[in-house]
Each structure stands twice: as structure tokens, then as C-alpha cells.
Design a protein around this motif. Structure first.
Motif, mmCIF file in Angstrom:
data_model
loop_
_atom_site.group_PDB
_atom_site.id
_atom_site.type_symbol
_atom_site.label_atom_id
_atom_site.label_comp_id
_atom_site.label_asym_id
_atom_site.label_seq_id
_atom_site.Cartn_x
_atom_site.Cartn_y
_atom_site.Cartn_z
ATOM 1 N N THR A 133 0.875 -1.085 0.004
ATOM 2 C CA THR A 133 -0.028 -0.250 0.015
ATOM 3 C C THR A 133 0.974 1.383 -0.064
ATOM 4 O O THR A 133 2.136 1.181 0.437
ATOM 5 N N PRO A 134 0.210 2.316 -0.135
ATOM 6 C CA PRO A 134 0.970 3.546 -0.183
ATOM 7 C C PRO A 134 1.109 3.954 1.468
ATOM 8 O O PRO A 134 0.592 3.146 2.321
ATOM 9 N N GLU A 135 2.180 4.706 1.587
ATOM 10 C CA GLU A 135 2.469 4.963 3.044
ATOM 11 C C GLU A 135 1.434 5.537 3.813
ATOM 12 O O GLU A 135 0.672 6.573 3.314
ATOM 13 N N PHE A 136 1.433 5.307 5.153
ATOM 14 C CA PHE A 136 0.680 6.196 6.168
ATOM 15 C C PHE A 136 1.153 6.305 7.600
ATOM 16 O O PHE A 136 2.379 5.677 7.636
ATOM 17 N N PRO A 137 0.854 7.220 8.334
ATOM 18 C CA PRO A 137 1.637 7.670 9.491
ATOM 19 C C PRO A 137 1.801 6.478 10.376
ATOM 20 O O PRO A 137 1.040 5.749 10.613
ATOM 21 N N ARG A 138 2.949 6.156 10.928
ATOM 22 C CA ARG A 138 3.146 5.316 11.901
ATOM 23 C C ARG A 138 2.407 5.267 13.262
ATOM 24 O O ARG A 138 1.782 4.572 13.869
ATOM 25 N N ALA A 139 2.466 6.598 13.671
ATOM 26 C CA ALA A 139 1.598 6.987 15.122
ATOM 27 C C ALA A 139 1.577 8.419 15.178
ATOM 28 O O ALA A 139 2.224 9.138 14.203
ATOM 29 N N LEU A 140 0.384 8.722 16.097
ATOM 30 C CA LEU A 140 0.193 10.164 15.931
ATOM 31 C C LEU A 140 0.033 10.489 17.636
ATOM 32 O O LEU A 140 -0.256 9.875 18.208
ATOM 33 N N GLU A 141 0.066 11.937 17.965
ATOM 34 C CA GLU A 141 -0.124 12.522 19.180
ATOM 35 C C GLU A 141 -1.536 13.229 18.913
ATOM 36 O O GLU A 141 -1.465 13.964 17.902
ATOM 37 N N MET A 142 -2.499 12.885 19.782
ATOM 38 C CA MET A 142 -3.882 13.195 19.660
ATOM 39 C C MET A 142 -4.166 14.155 20.894
ATOM 40 O O MET A 142 -3.698 13.867 21.759
ATOM 41 N N VAL A 143 -4.940 15.338 20.554
ATOM 42 C CA VAL A 143 -5.529 15.875 21.828
ATOM 43 C C VAL A 143 -6.872 16.100 21.433
ATOM 44 O O VAL A 143 -7.338 15.958 20.560
ATOM 45 N N ARG A 144 -7.606 16.383 22.691
ATOM 46 C CA ARG A 144 -8.944 16.727 22.928
ATOM 47 C C ARG A 144 -9.479 17.858 22.085
ATOM 48 O O ARG A 144 -8.610 18.704 21.968
ATOM 49 N N GLY A 145 -10.509 17.609 21.367
ATOM 50 C CA GLY A 145 -10.892 18.840 20.476
ATOM 51 C C GLY A 145 -11.322 20.217 21.185
ATOM 52 O O GLY A 145 -10.945 21.250 20.612
#
Length: 294
Positions: A220-232
Motif C-alpha cells: 500500500t501507499p505509506e501512512f503515518p506510523r503513530a500520532l499524538e492526539m489532543v481533545r478537541g
């Protein structure tokens, strides 16, 4: 001061001067040891926006973490891209940064079969079986499930690797580890497996004696390995200061050990327009998997 929170404790949030870092975990003690050093690094550098304390709050699954984020009990969470998009779709979380681990910010999913298999494309998996790792894996569940649905194939959960799907569907089973996935394909128990390109080259997950007998049918095409998420609804000045601190951590010798402990993070990377488009597609796909498969 850092505290490992349990769900029964009174809620704390950045609005009260407490930055809460969340993690979905089946081993809270071990994960706390990975999260605590980075939180210990971040908190003193956010005093100018009112942060004076850090806490870690564990969730048993994505559903519980969604609830924590909607209720403002978790401010920041680190997750793989697929689960991060679940939290975005159902918990209102927003991407803050990409996480580069072991020098790698993105990866791809590989579909593989035995070299003597008649399967040449993923469309050929109709009426056959595929092994994924687990239902929280981005590379070995969400991404291949999304692609199979986009191919017009129906997914059917199997009772075991020996079970067979209906002729008009693709049967899937969870191997729980990449080694099991590769072993089941090698033994002919399932027709195909899916895993990340990083796991593919790991001899503990795909032994060389297995890999010699395999053939890759799609990458497949590349996608992010991991993300930092914050509450909206995190206060904008707290959000931006957290972003600044994390972006600068890779250049600060004082952060080196904390980053290493934080799942072998090498740096945090800004999210560009191309990554935003990839995440938007992944978010739509994850929602579709939830509706049509789970």
C-alpha cells in the motif's frame, strides 16, 4: 508531580492546571513506565500556560478512551493512526503531530501469500482467507480491511484458521502476533496475511525460512506510523505550547532518555497537507470498517 490515575479518581484536566496523558493499555504498569518520563519532561515547560502537574490515565479499550476524551478527562493521547482516527471520529480528538519511532514516521501494509498460491491480486481473495494481527492494528487490520471493502469484497470473521468463508466473501481471522500470521500462511492454514513492511523484515516476526516461500501481492501507499492526539476542546494556548515543546524535544539533550522510553520515539513531526489528506481517507475508511465489518 506525576500521578498514575485510575478511573475512580476525581477527574483532572488542563483547564485546572493538570495535563493528562492517556493510553489504551492492557498493561498499565508497563505503559506508565514508558509514558511518565516524557510527561515529566513536558510539564515544567508548560508552566507559562498554567500547567503545574501531569497525570497518566489508562483506558482498557478505545471505547473507554473515547469517553474520557469527550468528557475532558484526557488531554493528550499517543496512538497508532487507525486507533487515532477512531478517537477522532467518536471522541472528538484532533491530530497534533506525527510520531517518528526508530527514525521511521510512516509505514506500509504488505499482503503476502505462499509462492505457489494462485492469488495474484487482492481481488483474488474472494472465497479465501486472510490473517490479521488484531482489531486495533492499523497496518494489519484497518488498512487491509479498508482496501478489501473498497475492492467490493465482503469481510466475514472466521471461527479459526481452519474455518472457510462463503464463496462470495473474504474470511478473516486474528493471529494476535505477526509470527502467528506468517506461520499460518506458511502452513497453508490461511491463504494470505497482512502486516507492515517493518514487521515483514523482522526475523522474529517473519523468519527467513518462511519469507523465502512467500510472495508479496500488494504494497500500500505509506501512512503515518503513530500520532499524538489532543481533545478537541483543549484550550488553544495549551495545545500550541504542547506542540512547541514536543517539536523541540528532539533537539534537547534533556529529552533524549524520555523520548527513548516513549516507545522509542526519535522525534515529533508536523502534519502537512499530504498527511492530512491521508488521515482524512483513513478516518472515512475506519468508520466504514466499523459500520460494515464490526
Amino acid at each position: 508531580m506525576l500521578v498514575l490515575c485510575l478511573a475512580l479518581l476525581a477527574p483532572a484536566r488542563a483547564d485546572d492546571g493538570v495535563l493528562v496523558l492517556g493510553r489504551i493499555s492492557d498493561d498499565p504498569g508497563a505503559h506508565y513506565e514508558q509514558l511518565e518520563p516524557l510527561l515529566d519532561y513536558v510539564v515544567p515547560r508548560m508552566a507559562d500556560v498554567g500547567i503545574r502537574e501531569g497525570r497518566v490515565l489508562m483506558a482498557r479499550d478505545a471505547q473507554q478512551m473515547q469517553s474520557y476524551m469527550r468528557r475532558g478527562r484526557v488531554d493528550w493521547v499517543t496512538e497508532t493512526a487507525g486507533t487515532a482516527m477512531v478517537l477522532a471520529d467518536r471522541g472528538g480528538a484532533q491530530p497534533l503531530l506525527m510520531t517518528e519511532r526508530d527514525g521511521v514516521a510512516g509505514y506500509r501494509t504488505l499482503y503476502f501469500v505462499r509462492a505457489d498460491s494462485p492469488v495474484r491480486t487482492i481481488a483474488d481473495l474472494r472465497g479465501r482467507s486472510i490473517a490479521f494481527q488484531n482489531r486495533f492494528s492499523t497496518s494489519s487490520y484497518y488498512v487491509p480491511a479498508i482496501e478489501l471493502l473498497d475492492e467490493g469484497l465482503r469481510l466475514e470473521v472466521l471461527l479459526s484458521p481452519m474455518d472457510r468463508p462463503a464463496p462470495d466473501s473474504v474470511g478473516y481471522v486474528f493471529g494476535r502476533s505477526e509470527l502467528n500470521v506468517s506461520a499460518w500462511v506458511h502452513k497453508g492454514l490461511v491463504d494470505a496475511g497482512a502486516m507492515s513492511n517493518l514487521d515483514w523484515i523482522n526475523p522474529q516476526r517473519v523468519p527467513p525460512s518462511y519469507r523465502r516461500d512467500f510472495r508479496i501481492v500488494r504494497e500500500t501507499p505509506e501512512f503515518p506510523r503513530a500520532l499524538e492526539m489532543v481533545r478537541g476542546d483543549l484550550e488553544p494556548r495549551v495545545r500550541e505550547r504542547l506542540r512547541e515543546v514536543l517539536l523541540g524535544a528532539a533537539d534537547d539533550p534533556d529529552a533524549r532518555e524520555a523520548l527513548l522510553r516513549f516507545f522509542k520515539t526519535t522525534r515529533f513531526v508536523p502534519i502537512d497537507a499530504q498527511t492530512t489528506r491521508a488521515l482524512d481517507g483513513l478516518r472515512r475508511g475506519v468508520a466504514r470498517v466499523s459500520r460494515e465489518v464490526e
